[in-house]
Design an enzyme around this catalytic site. Structure first.
Site, mmCIF file in Angstrom:
data_model
loop_
_atom_site.group_PDB
_atom_site.id
_atom_site.type_symbol
_atom_site.label_atom_id
_atom_site.label_comp_id
_atom_site.label_asym_id
_atom_site.label_seq_id
_atom_site.Cartn_x
_atom_site.Cartn_y
_atom_site.Cartn_z
ATOM 1 N N HIS A 92 0.842 -1.196 0.000
ATOM 2 C CA HIS A 92 0.000 0.000 0.000
ATOM 3 C C HIS A 92 0.881 1.251 0.000
ATOM 4 C CE1 HIS A 92 -3.960 -1.920 1.184
ATOM 5 N NE2 HIS A 92 -3.097 -2.917 1.173
ATOM 6 N N GLN A 151 13.605 -4.106 -5.636
ATOM 7 C CA GLN A 151 12.953 -4.884 -6.700
ATOM 8 C C GLN A 151 12.843 -4.184 -8.056
ATOM 9 O OE1 GLN A 151 9.967 -7.840 -5.812
ATOM 10 N NE2 GLN A 151 8.556 -6.835 -7.199
ATOM 11 N N ASN A 181 1.482 -4.798 -7.218
ATOM 12 C CA ASN A 181 2.679 -3.977 -7.467
ATOM 13 C C ASN A 181 3.730 -4.784 -8.213
ATOM 14 O OD1 ASN A 181 2.089 -1.404 -5.978
ATOM 15 N ND2 ASN A 181 1.789 -2.880 -4.324
ATOM 16 N N GLU A 192 5.103 -4.084 -11.902
ATOM 17 C CA GLU A 192 6.539 -3.838 -12.099
ATOM 18 C C GLU A 192 7.090 -4.810 -13.144
ATOM 19 O OE1 GLU A 192 6.755 -2.336 -7.473
ATOM 20 O OE2 GLU A 192 7.757 -4.197 -7.995
ATOM 21 N N GLY A 232 -5.986 -13.665 -2.003
ATOM 22 C CA GLY A 232 -6.543 -12.365 -2.397
ATOM 23 C C GLY A 232 -6.526 -12.183 -3.909
ATOM 24 N N GLN A 269 -4.101 -11.904 -5.752
ATOM 25 C CA GLN A 269 -2.944 -12.529 -6.423
ATOM 26 C C GLN A 269 -3.391 -13.646 -7.377
ATOM 27 O OE1 GLN A 269 -0.648 -13.813 -3.030
ATOM 28 N NE2 GLN A 269 -0.589 -11.732 -2.207
HETATM 29 N N1 UDP Z 1 9.545 -5.387 -2.917
HETATM 30 C C1 UDP Z 1 10.850 -4.947 -2.817
HETATM 31 N N2 UDP Z 1 11.811 -5.849 -2.511
HETATM 32 C C2 UDP Z 1 11.559 -7.169 -2.294
HETATM 33 C C3 UDP Z 1 10.218 -7.618 -2.407
HETATM 34 C C4 UDP Z 1 9.229 -6.700 -2.728
HETATM 35 O O1 UDP Z 1 11.138 -3.759 -3.019
HETATM 36 O O2 UDP Z 1 12.489 -7.910 -1.998
HETATM 37 C C5 UDP Z 1 8.484 -4.408 -3.244
HETATM 38 C C6 UDP Z 1 7.922 -4.628 -4.628
HETATM 39 O O3 UDP Z 1 8.698 -3.918 -5.576
HETATM 40 C C7 UDP Z 1 6.503 -4.116 -4.500
HETATM 41 C C8 UDP Z 1 6.148 -4.340 -3.036
HETATM 42 O O4 UDP Z 1 7.389 -4.578 -2.361
HETATM 43 O O5 UDP Z 1 6.456 -2.731 -4.821
HETATM 44 C C9 UDP Z 1 5.261 -5.532 -2.811
HETATM 45 O O6 UDP Z 1 3.966 -5.239 -3.234
HETATM 46 P P1 UDP Z 1 3.045 -6.334 -3.902
HETATM 47 O O7 UDP Z 1 1.744 -5.693 -4.210
HETATM 48 O O8 UDP Z 1 3.738 -6.971 -5.040
HETATM 49 O O9 UDP Z 1 2.913 -7.460 -2.808
HETATM 50 P P2 UDP Z 1 2.539 -7.479 -1.247
HETATM 51 O O10 UDP Z 1 3.816 -7.328 -0.511
HETATM 52 O O11 UDP Z 1 1.560 -6.370 -0.995
HETATM 53 O O12 UDP Z 1 1.967 -8.836 -1.076
#
Ligand code: UDP
Length: 477
Positions: free
Chosen positions: A19, A346, A365, A369, A384, A386
């Site tokens: 978020h 990431q 996200n 990406e 969810g 996903q």
């Molecule tokens: N992310 C990151 N490094 C990691 C894993 C995830 O920066 O090692 C970031 C990723 O780029 C994304 C966010 O964390 O922006 C995860 O959001 P996402 O909606 O994919 O998954 P959630 O963590 O909400 O399940």
């Protein structure tokens, strides 16, 4: 009294990584364009953000033509209690109690100054923010942090527009615009088998007060989800403005980050690898695959002999799981080819030329990406939206191969399957087809945020809108 002070936008984020990231991307964009943005969330994660990044409570940083201020509201010690005993509902209730007070206080504090809060932007899971804004007569907007297709699913469920799986008919397929979702491709918080139905309830709260935000922003782009955006436009003032992390800013804002963990060094290691040779694996910030699945993935990596960068965080505390154990000798055997880290930068990783494909849990996200950086994917959703994103990545966008199942299905993917799919996604005709499609979406995403692109125009219209509403408020004071 009219004022030259920048228009003040207050952003309130649910304290989750998935978020914070998109809302902070929007915050940086608005600041760059001359707004004064206060970015706030609960101190439960504020502490983590301050430790992992170069940010501090209440400090104001000039960004482009404007300013960005971080502010973390006291969450009443929600983090100091025993994590294993605290339910998500307790946590959310505490965040709401303190958050409501905080938002009202910020509005009141600034009301008499020359930069009153002119607009409030929240994301899902904190729908009460729109209530507080409305109580004070302040315009609000909501940044939806999932896909427009998932929004359509929740909207259709909430308004009973189409039948969904139920206790009586749990295997019911759902037709949403142009796509038929099988029972296990519907956002699974809405499914009677899901152990996380409470999260569905939290998300649906946002749909109860959708009349309050003057618009719903989505971190997606028209070309990717035109069917859903067109469909939703009949009911909601919806504006796709993504991919937000690609929206160009006049100043470099990449150093302003909201990670909860400090990134390990991955880029130097990636620099040492051959072009398009590395499999990047990450399950996002919350999902923890079962130990048995981690073991199968590890053996699949060993047997396929691919190079890999694997983000393997210790299991999230709330799940009360023991730390992961990798097979004996795994790290030694893969020293030349692989790297296991706890957190990665990431966006940079996915944009790196040595990455061949992305094994992802399909959070929105991560999906955006991957799509936007032209990276073929292997889907490994847990819960969810996903499971819905996985369906779209494979069957609609054509950029992914299905690998895992939602956790509700309680299926473990074998090492043989992991090996087979990893090879399929990295060499041969399927790999080429995925890459071709991925590059097509990359170009479409870049065009969407470039000058005159669909998302750039929507963002521009949104900026004009809040400037207009802000000017009216400043005159009123
Ligand atoms: N992310 C990151 N490094 C990691 C894993 C995830 O920066 O090692 C970031 C990723 O780029 C994304 C966010 O964390 O922006 C995860 O959001 P996402 O909606 O994919 O998954 P959630 O963590 O909400 O399940």
């Amino acid at each position: 009294m009219e004022s030259e002070a920048p228009i003040h936008v207050l952003m309130v984020s649910y304290p989750g990584q998935g978020h914070i990231n998109p809302l902070l991307r929007l915050a940086k964009f608005l600041a760059d364009k001359g707004f004064f943005v206060t970015f706030s969330t609960a101190d439960a994660v504020g502490k983590l953000m301050r430790t992992a990044n170069d940010i501090s409570h209440k400090s104001v940083t000039p960004v482009g033509d404007g300013f960005l201020k971080f502010e973390f509201f006291d969450d009443g010690g929600v983090t100091s209690s025993d994590d294993s005993k605290r339910t998500l509902s307790d946590f959310n209730a505490q965040v709401e109690r303190s958050g409501r007070q905080y938002v009202s206080q910020v509005i009141k504090e600034h009301a008499e100054t020359n930069h009153p809060v002119s607009c409030i932007i929240n994301n899902p899971f904190v729908p009460w923010v729109c209530d507080v804004a409305a109580d004070h007569g302040i315009p609000s907007a909501m940044l939806w942090v999932q896909s427009a297709a998932s929004f359509t699913a929740y909207y259709s469920y909430f308004h009973k527009l189409v039948p969904f799986p139920s206790q009586a008919d749990p295997y019911h397929d759902v037709k949403l615009a142009s796509v038929v979702l099988k029972y296990n491709e519907v956002p699974d918080f809405l499914h009677p088998f899901s152990p996380y139905q409470t999260l569905g309830t939290v998300i649906l709260e946002q749909f109860k007060n959708l009349s309050k935000p003057f618009c719903v922003l989505v971190d997606s782009f028209e070309e990717l989800e035109s069917d859903y955006i067109n469909y939703l436009s009949e009911f909601v003032n919806i504006r796709p403005i993504g991919p937000l992390f690609k929206s160009p800013t006049a100043t470099d804002t990449s150093e302003i980050r909201g990670d909860f963990l400090k990134s390990d060094d991955c880029i130097e290691w990636l620099n040492s690898r051959a072009a398009a040779s590395v499999v990047y694996i990450s399950f996002g910030s919350i999902v923890c695959p079962p130990q048995e699945q981690v073991t199968e993935i590890a053996h699949g990596l060993l047997e396929s002999e691919v190079s890999f960068l694997w983000v393997l965080k210790p299991p999230t505390k709330v799940f009360g799981l023991p730390p992961y154990v990798l097979p004996d000798g795994f790290l030694e055997e893969t020293r030349e080819k692989g790297k296991v880290v706890q957190w990665s930068p990431q966006e940079e990783v996915l944009g790196h030329g040595s990455v061949a494909c992305f094994v992802t849990h399909c959070g929105w996200n991560s999906s955006m990406e991957g799509v936007t950086l032209g990276v073929p994917m292997l889907t490994f959703p847990a819960w969810g939206d996903q499971v819905t994103n996985a369906k779209f990545l494979v069957d609609v966008y054509g950029v992914a191969i299905k690998l895992g199942y939602g956790q509700t299905e309680k299926k473990i993917v074998s090492r043989e399957e992991v090996k087979k799919r990893l090879l399929e996604a990295t060499v041969g005709p399927k790999a080429e087809e995925l890459k071709k499609n991925a590059l097509r979406w990359k170009m479409a995403a870049e065009a969407a945020v470039a000058a005159n692109g669909s998302s750039a125009k929507n963002l521009d219209a949104f900026l004009k809108d809040i400037k207009k509403r802000g000017a009216v408020r400043v005159k009123e004071i």
